[in-house]
Design a protein around this motif. Structure first.
Motif, PDB file in Angstrom:
ATOM      1  N   ASN A 167       0.802  -1.222   0.000  1.00 21.72           N
ATOM      2  CA  ASN A 167       0.000   0.000   0.000  1.00 21.72           C
ATOM      3  C   ASN A 167       0.833   1.269   0.000  1.00 21.72           C
ATOM      4  OD1 ASN A 167       0.986  -0.074   2.534  1.00 21.72           O
ATOM      5  ND2 ASN A 167      -0.985  -0.333   3.557  1.00 21.72           N
ATOM      6  N   LYS A 168       2.105   1.143   0.011  1.00 23.03           N
ATOM      7  CA  LYS A 168       2.928   2.345  -0.061  1.00 23.03           C
ATOM      8  C   LYS A 168       4.326   1.962  -0.491  1.00 23.03           C
ATOM      9  CE  LYS A 168       4.173   6.505   2.467  1.00 23.03           C
ATOM     10  NZ  LYS A 168       4.069   7.232   3.732  1.00 23.03           N
TER      11      LYS A 168
ATOM     12  N   ASP B 143       4.692  -3.741   9.785  1.00 15.83           N
ATOM     13  CA  ASP B 143       4.561  -3.231  11.153  1.00 15.83           C
ATOM     14  C   ASP B 143       3.824  -4.199  12.074  1.00 15.83           C
ATOM     15  OD1 ASP B 143       1.952  -3.040  10.352  1.00 15.83           O
ATOM     16  OD2 ASP B 143       1.707  -0.929  10.916  1.00 15.83           O
TER      17      ASP B 143
ATOM     18  N   ASN C  50       0.087  -2.528   7.934  1.00 14.33           N
ATOM     19  CA  ASN C  50       0.935  -1.705   7.068  1.00 14.33           C
ATOM     20  C   ASN C  50       2.146  -2.473   6.577  1.00 14.33           C
ATOM     21  OD1 ASN C  50      -0.574   0.778   7.306  1.00 14.33           O
ATOM     22  ND2 ASN C  50       0.122   0.797   9.449  1.00 14.33           N
TER      23      ASN C  50
ATOM     24  N   TYR D 180       5.286  -2.063   3.723  1.00 16.80           N
ATOM     25  CA  TYR D 180       5.953  -1.098   2.859  1.00 16.80           C
ATOM     26  C   TYR D 180       6.987  -1.798   2.003  1.00 16.80           C
ATOM     27  CZ  TYR D 180       3.947   2.030   6.316  1.00 16.80           C
ATOM     28  OH  TYR D 180       3.085   2.672   7.150  1.00 16.80           O
TER      29      TYR D 180
END
Lengths: 133, 605
Positions: free
Chosen positions: A35-36, B575, B579, B581
């Motif tokens: 998502n990033k 995390d 999340n 990345y």
């Protein structure tokens, strides 16, 4: 190596798989949406403040100690009395001073650095990322 | 039983012949005694037992310690320091071996090093749980002395000194109850190469100075040994960013935890793992192979048993916090057959799930104590030399890892990223996963019994700096080489390289050091999971290799850097929640640059 139980927030739309049934920390997403993206200019900009103090991913805290390296002898008695400090341990040219009552250690360090026999005086830190293997 | 021991000892005394000893120690002996759990302690005598897990290992993959124990050589007169979460010094299987010297840092007082976690108590049991007392198992050195420190819950410079050999009254370490072995089953994994700078980090200089002094000068000049766990980051590691804890993991070939078979992180990344004074230990399982988690690298000195997780396959059977409401073995726990109140351990004072390089380190610490006790007059460096001489080539068919990647011309290239077992020019075997081999206590004890002289004085050469300023070609096995010639002739015990190298994606890089004799050591393996954010490369970063042990320092040394990726494979930050990345997905825009490097040698004339 002892893994502590870890609560993992699961997305209802995300499938999770057990990478290693014996290791709760290894529970990992098998099919996830990235998502990033952290690489590129966005990363540098977003993380600039942090990166200045990144400490290579370590969690650093001050310990209330001052680590002093000396060249020659210093009479710490009067200095420590003035600043309410004690010598907690020493080795060779290194002395560790600790505040007794919340003294402003930065000010103490500034004064120490002015002393000719003091090669260095630094606020001591501990790496809290160090843990049992 | 007693008769057999006497017979063996008599045979040795009467013959006095090295060859006869070789034949005796090569025989198999049972682990004598009445410790009810010792039969499941595969690291002492691997018979293929399950250690209360679902499967067993392969017989023979152990510390090779049966002869030493049969001889009664079990660490007598040697004190081992457990620098950890604490130590339950009144545990019934530890208390007989506990001597004065422990500190409870949580309360700032001499005495009981309260262990609120259990890790240190498990470590202490691996080292020196009492034998022949009809409870539990036994330590590797069941006659050794123990002291403990709960340093991990009270880390500061003062407590580091007190737990690492600087006594509270500054006296020399020269008593039997002073530690000659320091076990450090702890560490961390940096997400980028560290800067080795005494000016910026005076505590680093202080720690190195203390360890050097204690290693060489304590105990009337015979010295002491610091043992250090290599780390548990083969597949993943944790890092802190913005105050949040992330797991860092690889993603290659569209799969998480896929790093093309390569270790995701390397033991050669922290100051404590790259100083000569720490003996860095990787971990093997009950099959004699590197465990799923063990950090590895050119700085690994030895491998030792630790096991997996104790559920599907064996972990360590060792002491646990006393009682069924504390530690890893508690009522209701079912991960291991010993847990939850087994008839062999009704009070839940033992556990079967201890693992990690946290276990391989204390098993080695115990082994060192045993060898030291066989001949206390030998220097600590000599003891580790004897362990090198006797180390066993475990997992002998391991062929390493070849990495295939596309070069800048679109052609596939294959790079030998992790070599299989190599034999250096001095005849010592080496593997990135196992260092100079698996610890073989009986072999080292045999040598210690018949060794009268210690190694010559340690020589540490000055740093020899080489200005390079050469570019690293992108995605090419050709790489770039920079060379220097050393005139000093030192018999190498370890080599350090200090490196200044700019690169925008250092995970691509493999760093090799090639000796005058042609031995090729991988100082940093390709695809190591560094996060490039905020890091431009190596800045005065130290890497160490024990691969050249016994070779001469004299001649031409080559540092070779190979960039192994032009693609967009990524490193993942997670995390532990929702999340995730993606990092490192862009190739370096500029060619990497080797600015300069320095080399120095530890060894003897």
């Amino acid at each position: 190596m002892k893994y502590l139980p870890l609560a993992i927030a699961l997305l209802s739309t995300t499938a999770f798989a057990q990478q290693n049934t014996n290791n709760v920390n290894s529970t990992a997403p098998a099919d996830i949406e990235i998502n990033k993206t952290l690489s590129g200019d966005d990363v540098k900009e977003a993380n600039a403040d942090f990166l200045l103090n990144a400490d290579h991913g370590a969690l650093i805290k001050t310990t209330g100690e001052i680590l002093v390296k000396l060249e020659g002898n210093v009479d710490f008695d009067s200095f420590n009395e003035k600043h309410h400090l004690t010598i907690t341990q020493a080795y060779g040219a290194f002395y560790i001073l600790k505040s007794e009552n919340g003294t402003d250690l930065n000010q103490v360090i500034e004064e120490l650095q002015l002393m000719p026999q003091v090669l260095s005086a630094t606020l001591a830190t501990a790496n809290m990322s160090i843990e049992a293997n | 039983m007693a008769f057999k021991k006497t017979l063996i000892a008599s045979a040795i005394v009467l013959t006095g012949s090295l060859s006869s000893i070789v034949s005796v120690h090569a025989q198999e002996f049972p682990i004598y005694g009445d410790d009810p759990l010792v039969d499941q302690q595969w690291h002492l005598k691997n018979t293929g037992q399950t250690a209360f897990s679902k499967s067993g290992g392969i017989a023979g993959n152990d510390l090779d310690i049966d002869f030493a124990h049969a001889m009664g050589i079990k660490g007598r007169g040697i004190t081992v320091s457990v620098i950890d979460t604490g130590l339950e010094i009144d545990h019934p299987d530890l208390s007989p071996n506990v001597v004065a010297g422990s500190i409870n840092f949580l309360e700032g007082e001499i005495g009981y090093p309260v262990d609120n976690h259990g890790h240190g108590t498990a470590v202490g049991g691996l080292i020196a749980a009492e034998d022949n007392n009809r409870i539990g198992g036994r330590g590797v050195a069941p006659d050794a002395n123990l002291i403990g420190f709960n340093y991990l819950f009270a880390q500061d410079d003062t407590n580091w000194l007190l737990s690492h050999g600087v006594s509270a009254d500054w006296r020399a370490l020269d008593r039997f109850t002073d530690p000659r072995v320091f076990n450090q089953s702890y560490g961390w994994t940096p997400n980028s190469p560290l800067v080795h700078d005494y000016a910026a980090d005076p505590s680093l200089e202080m720690n190195d100075t203390v360890m050097r002094d204690v290693s060489l000068n304590s105990h009337w000049g015979r010295g002491a040994t610091y043992v250090k766990s290599a780390g548990n980051s083969f597949q993943r590691y944790n890092t802190n960013l913005f105050g949040t804890r992330y797991q860092v993991l690889p993603r290659e070939n569209d799969r998480y935890y896929d790093n093309n078979g390569l270790p995701f992180h390397n033991a050669n990344v922290t100051h404590t793992n790259t100083n000569f004074w720490n003996l860095v230990i990787s971990a093997t399982d009950a099959n004699g192979k590197v465990t799923s988690y063990s950090s590895v690298g050119s700085n690994v000195f030895f491998a030792a048993p630790a096991g997996e997780f104790g559920s599907d396959s064996p972990a360590m059977v060792t002491t646990d916090l006393s009682g069924c409401d504390k530690g890893s073995n508690v009522i209701g726990s079912t991960s291991n057959g010993l847990h939850g109140g087994n008839e062999l351990d009704p009070n839940c004072n033992y556990q079967g799930t201890m693992n990690g390089t946290s276990s391989s380190a204390p098993n080695t610490a115990g082994a060192i104590a045993v060898v030291m006790s066989a001949n206390p007059g030998l220097s600590a460096r000599t003891v580790r030399h004897l362990l090198v001489e006797s180390a066993r080539k475990t997992d002998p068919d391991n062929s390493g890892v070849d990495l295939s990647f596309e070069n800048t011309d679109g052609e596939m290239e294959t790079y030998n990223a992790i070599p299989g077992w190599q034999t250096n020019a001095a005849g010592y075997h080496f593997h990135q996963y196992y260092g100079l081999g698996a610890v073989n206590v009986d072999g080292a004890v045999q040598k210690a019994l018949f060794t009268s002289a210690s190694l010559p004085e340690l020589q540490i050469t000055d740093w020899q700096k080489i200005t390079a300023n050469v570019a690293v070609p992108d995605a090419s096995v050709v790489g770039v080489e920079t060379k220097t010639t050393t005139r000093e002739d030192v018999t190498i015990e370890a080599v350090q390289v200090k490196l200044n190298l700019d690169h925008q994606r250092i995970r691509d890089l493999s760093i090799e050091l090639i000796s005058p004799a042609g031995t090729r050591s991988i100082l940093m393996s390709a695809r190591t999971g560094f996060l490039s954010i905020g890091a431009t490369g190596y800045k005065d970063s130290i890497l160490m290799s024990t691969h050249f042990y016994g070779e001469s320092s004299k001649g031409e040394w080559t540092l070779k850097i190979v960039d192994t990726d032009k693609g967009d494979s990524a490193t993942i930050l997670w995390d532990y929640g929702t999340n995730i990345y993606r990092v490192n997905s862009n190739n370096n825009l500029e060619l990497g640059m080797v600015k300069d490097w320095s080399i120095r040698f530890y060894g003897h004339k």
